[in-house]
Design a protein around this motif. Structure first.
Motif, short mmCIF file in Angstrom:
data_model
loop_
_atom_site.label_atom_id
_atom_site.label_comp_id
_atom_site.label_asym_id
_atom_site.label_seq_id
_atom_site.Cartn_x
_atom_site.Cartn_y
_atom_site.Cartn_z
N ARG A 102 0.01 5.42 61.52
CA ARG A 102 0.25 5.42 62.97
C ARG A 102 0.95 6.68 63.46
O ARG A 102 1.02 6.91 64.65
N ARG A 103 1.46 7.48 62.55
CA ARG A 103 2.20 8.68 62.95
C ARG A 103 1.23 9.86 62.98
O ARG A 103 0.44 10.04 62.07
N GLU A 104 1.30 10.69 64.01
CA GLU A 104 0.45 11.87 64.11
C GLU A 104 0.89 12.88 63.06
O GLU A 104 2.07 13.24 62.97
N VAL A 105 -0.06 13.34 62.24
CA VAL A 105 0.24 14.30 61.18
C VAL A 105 -0.70 15.49 61.31
O VAL A 105 -1.91 15.32 61.38
N SER A 106 -0.12 16.69 61.33
CA SER A 106 -0.89 17.94 61.31
C SER A 106 -0.56 18.66 60.02
O SER A 106 0.59 18.65 59.57
N VAL A 107 -1.58 19.30 59.43
CA VAL A 107 -1.38 20.04 58.18
C VAL A 107 -1.75 21.49 58.42
O VAL A 107 -2.80 21.79 58.99
N VAL A 108 -0.87 22.39 57.97
CA VAL A 108 -1.11 23.82 58.06
C VAL A 108 -1.10 24.37 56.64
O VAL A 108 -0.14 24.15 55.89
N ILE A 109 -2.19 25.04 56.26
CA ILE A 109 -2.22 25.70 54.96
C ILE A 109 -1.72 27.12 55.19
O ILE A 109 -2.44 27.96 55.73
N ASP A 110 -0.47 27.36 54.80
CA ASP A 110 0.18 28.65 55.07
C ASP A 110 -0.38 29.76 54.20
O ASP A 110 -0.41 30.92 54.62
N ASP A 111 -0.77 29.44 52.98
CA ASP A 111 -1.19 30.48 52.05
C ASP A 111 -1.96 29.84 50.90
O ASP A 111 -1.95 28.63 50.72
N VAL A 112 -2.59 30.71 50.13
CA VAL A 112 -3.26 30.33 48.88
C VAL A 112 -2.68 31.23 47.81
O VAL A 112 -2.58 32.44 47.97
N GLU A 113 -2.27 30.61 46.69
CA GLU A 113 -1.54 31.33 45.67
C GLU A 113 -2.18 31.06 44.30
O GLU A 113 -2.50 29.92 43.99
N GLU A 114 -2.36 32.10 43.51
CA GLU A 114 -2.97 31.95 42.19
C GLU A 114 -2.08 31.07 41.31
O GLU A 114 -0.87 31.27 41.25
N VAL A 115 -2.72 30.14 40.63
CA VAL A 115 -2.02 29.25 39.72
C VAL A 115 -2.18 29.81 38.32
O VAL A 115 -3.31 29.97 37.83
N VAL A 116 -1.07 30.14 37.67
CA VAL A 116 -1.09 30.66 36.31
C VAL A 116 -0.62 29.56 35.39
O VAL A 116 0.52 29.08 35.52
N GLU A 117 -1.49 29.12 34.51
CA GLU A 117 -1.13 28.06 33.58
C GLU A 117 -0.67 28.66 32.26
O GLU A 117 -1.17 29.68 31.83
N GLY A 118 0.24 27.95 31.62
CA GLY A 118 0.64 28.40 30.30
C GLY A 118 2.02 28.69 30.23
O GLY A 118 2.97 28.95 29.97
#
Length: 118
Positions: A102-118
């Motif tokens: 019931r609550r209004e929700v907005s989503v902003v994708i501020d950035d995309v960042e490389e994921v380094v695993e290991g």
């Protein structure tokens, strides 16, 4: 029906003040971070996206004056799904956990960042 009651119905309750706003922001933060593909919360691009309380703040979630939420996220690269799909998943998860849909929700994708695993 009074305007206060209409506002409460639209946003899942009256606007939370102080510690309540921080509680809502923290719950929204946890919900957003639980979505696969979200690396961290974003801090906003042109102004800090945060909810403030007494001696504390939650960066990445803005609780608006009507109780609406604006959630800022950073997506991992490569994303497990398209960015629009990721945004919808974040919105659905936050809405489910914090606003019972019931609550209004907005989503902003501020950035995309490389994921380094290991």
């Amino acid at each position: 029906m009074s305007e206060t009651t209409n506002n409460e119905e639209r946003h899942g309750g009256a606007f939370p003040a102080g510690d309540d706003a921080l509680r809502v922001a923290r719950a929204a933060s946890e919900a957003a971070l639980a979505v696969e593909g979200v690396v961290r919360l974003g801090s906003g691009v042109y102004a800090e996206a945060a909810t403030y309380g007494a001696n504390d703040k939650v960066v990445g979630v803005v609780v608006g004056s009507g109780g609406e939420l604006e959630v800022h996220v950073v997506a991992g690269y490569p994303p497990p799904k398209s960015l629009p799909e990721l945004g919808r998943e974040v919105k659905d998860e936050v809405s489910r956990r914090v606003g019972n849909g019931r609550r209004e929700v907005s989503v902003v994708i501020d950035d995309v960042e490389e994921v380094v695993e290991g």
